[in-house]
Design an enzyme around this catalytic site. Structure first.
Site, PDB file in Angstrom:
ATOM      1  N   ARG A  96       5.274 -22.238  -5.544  1.00  0.00           N
ATOM      2  CA  ARG A  96       5.869 -20.970  -5.095  1.00  0.00           C
ATOM      3  C   ARG A  96       5.278 -20.640  -3.726  1.00  0.00           C
ATOM      4  O   ARG A  96       4.062 -20.513  -3.582  1.00  0.00           O
ATOM      5  CB  ARG A  96       5.509 -19.865  -6.092  1.00  0.00           C
ATOM      6  N   ASP A 152      10.094 -17.350  -2.243  1.00  0.00           N
ATOM      7  CA  ASP A 152      10.359 -15.994  -2.718  1.00  0.00           C
ATOM      8  C   ASP A 152      11.425 -15.295  -1.882  1.00  0.00           C
ATOM      9  O   ASP A 152      12.095 -14.386  -2.351  1.00  0.00           O
ATOM     10  CB  ASP A 152       9.062 -15.174  -2.598  1.00  0.00           C
ATOM     11  N   ILE A 213       7.084  -5.494 -10.951  1.00  0.00           N
ATOM     12  CA  ILE A 213       5.896  -4.676 -10.694  1.00  0.00           C
ATOM     13  C   ILE A 213       4.656  -5.395 -11.224  1.00  0.00           C
ATOM     14  O   ILE A 213       4.431  -5.457 -12.445  1.00  0.00           O
ATOM     15  CB  ILE A 213       6.035  -3.269 -11.357  1.00  0.00           C
ATOM     16  N   GLY A 214       3.884  -5.966 -10.304  1.00  0.00           N
ATOM     17  CA  GLY A 214       2.612  -6.617 -10.664  1.00  0.00           C
ATOM     18  C   GLY A 214       1.584  -6.180  -9.641  1.00  0.00           C
ATOM     19  O   GLY A 214       1.713  -5.096  -9.053  1.00  0.00           O
ATOM     20  N   SER A 215       0.596  -7.037  -9.376  1.00  0.00           N
ATOM     21  CA  SER A 215      -0.381  -6.699  -8.331  1.00  0.00           C
ATOM     22  C   SER A 215       0.333  -6.504  -7.001  1.00  0.00           C
ATOM     23  O   SER A 215      -0.055  -5.682  -6.185  1.00  0.00           O
ATOM     24  CB  SER A 215      -1.393  -7.820  -8.179  1.00  0.00           C
TER      25      SER A 215
END
Ligand SMILES: Nc1ncnc2c1ncn2[C@@H]1O[C@H](COP(=O)(O)OP(=O)(O)O)[C@@H](O)[C@H]1O
Ligand SMILES: CC(=O)OP(=O)(O)O
Ligand SMILES: [Mg+2]
Length: 414
Positions: A96, A152, A213-215
């Site tokens: 990624r 991304d 919604i993550g870090s």
């Protein structure tokens, strides 16, 4: 050629690796991750068949590269995971990469593509540097395996001009590639396919407001299966606040913060040209700066441990709510679902409850018990809206960036 795919997801606070079979769709055989790289001690989690391990590590794993090396060694050396014991068991490694510039789709790493991606590093030094270090490491230490990079930003190549253009001098903007790119697209691609399938609609007719919604946190308006707006921009800094990222601020703030904010950061090496301002806004801001913790699970609790925790929670809610309203309008009110995903989106019942309550006027509603319970381990999409609701659905999607990379590799290489 080996028989397995290794998918590597180097995020801002974690490195996740999953081994898959080269089938269509790929089947996961083992999953390992290190989280808490930014909040030591790091935690190691491993799953293979019925074996599940969770350990706090004593080793110092200060960088995503160290975490990746550790994960690879643990998996190669596990006698129970004899299928993947060396590079010769692997056909592909999918990486990624957050910033893919103008790339519309995944590419195989060769000298040309690596050189091109290295040029992009300057546009996204904080994000691409670590991932490319892992690509370079694989090229050197696992030379027989094909490396594929998945971006991304690719999902957002459909952004309309009026959304992706910053109102600045266009000659300079074009010469330097200064535009909105958008990120978390590997996740949004997984979310779109899974949600369309769940709703029984073709992807090209699916409209959703998706939240990863993550870090690192972002939202995306998807209209007829295409990204029409997203909160991150030239880099993953803009839009919503994250664990250590400020999200949107008035750009002038940089000039008032400290007198040396514009100078090169002392932490920058000769490979990473980042200013002190970029370092502060990306790594020393967000809810960590407000509360001292990067762990949102310690913030999103019924009884806030302090006023600062409450403020951090309220800021996240406020910014997300603004984008729900914005994207609802951009989709002309024709929204099939509001989708919560990412570590926080999937796990924080409180965040979902508060946001949906505040979005009631748009027809969103949730069923308290379903929201509290969340999805089962193997439940990709869970509907948490009341069965009686005529409005848009509210869904939790357990997104899976590694699967998406292995899936797209199998689609394009088989
Ligand atoms: N029960 C929970 N409630 C709220 N946040 C949670 C919960 N469990 C995990 N999290 C948060 O999820 C975040 C990590 O999300 P993830 O998407 O895995 O991160 P990354 O950006 O590294 O990919 C961390 O901030 C973690 O604290
Ligand atoms: C793009 C981005 O912010 O990624 P992550 O959330 O994994 O840090
Ligand atoms: Mg992530």
């Amino acid at each position: 050629m080996g028989k397995y795919i290794l998918a590597v997801n180097a995020g801002s606070s974690s490195v996740k690796v999953t081994f898959y079979t080269c089938e269509n769709p790929p089947q996961a055989i083992a999953d390992a991750q290190i989280s808490g790289i930014t909040a030591p001690p790091p935690t190691f989690k491993y799953q293979h068949g019925k074996t599940k391990v969770k350990e706090e590590l004593e080793e110092e794993l200060g960088t995503p590269q160290d975490a990746f090396k550790y994960l690879l060694q643990r998996c190669f050396k596990d006698p129970e995971l004899s299928e993947v014991a060396s590079e010769h068991d692997l056909a592909y490694i999918c990486h990624r990469i957050v910033h893919g510039g103008e790339y519309h789709e995944a590419v195989e790493i060769n000298d040309d593509t690596l050189h091109h991606l290295e040029k992009l590093e300057d546009l996204a030094p904080l994000h691409n540097f670590s991932a490319l270090e892992i690509v370079r490491l694989c090229k050197k230490e696992l030379p027989s395996v094909k490396s594929i990079t998945c971006f991304d930003s690719a999902f957002h190549q459909t952004l309309p001009d009026c959304v992706k253009t910053y109102p600045i001098n266009q000659e300079i903007a074009k010469a330097n590639g200064l535009r909105k790119y958008g990120f978390h697209g590997i996740s949004y691609s997984f979310i779109l396919r899974s949600v369309a399938q769940f709703l029984g609609k073709p992807q090209e007719q699916t409209n959703v407001i998706a939240m990863h919604i993550g870090s690192g946190a972002s939202m995306c308006a998807i209209k007829d299966g295409k990204s029409v707006d997203t909160t991150m921009g030239l880099t993953p800094l803009s839009g919503l606040p994250g664990a250590t990222r400020s999200g949107d601020i008035d750009p002038s703030l940089v000039f008032h913060y400290t007198s040396d904010a514009g100078k090169l950061s002392p932490a920058s090496t000769k490979e990473m040209h980042i200013s002190t301002a970029e370092e502060i806004l990306n790594k020393k801001s967000g809810w960590k700066a407000l509360t001292g913790t990067t762990d949102f699970a310690q913030i999103a609790v019924e009884k806030f441990p302090s006023e600062a925790h409450k403020l951090a929670f309220d800021i996240v809610v406020d910014r997300m709510l603004g984008y729900i309203g914005n994207y609802y309008l951009k989709l002309g009110g024709e929204v099939d679902a509001l989708v919560f995903a990412g570590g926080i989106g999937e796990k924080s019942a409180l965040l979902r409850q508060v946001l949906v309550e505040k979005s009631q006027c748009l027809g969103f509603a949730i069923e308290a018990k379903a929201n509290e319970q969340g999805p089962e381990d193997d439940e990709v999409v869970k509907d948490i809206s009341p069965a009686s609701s005529n409005g848009p659905r509210v869904l939790i999607c357990q997104t899976n960036e590694q699967f998406e990379m292995a899936y797209s590799t199998m689609q394009s290489c088989s």
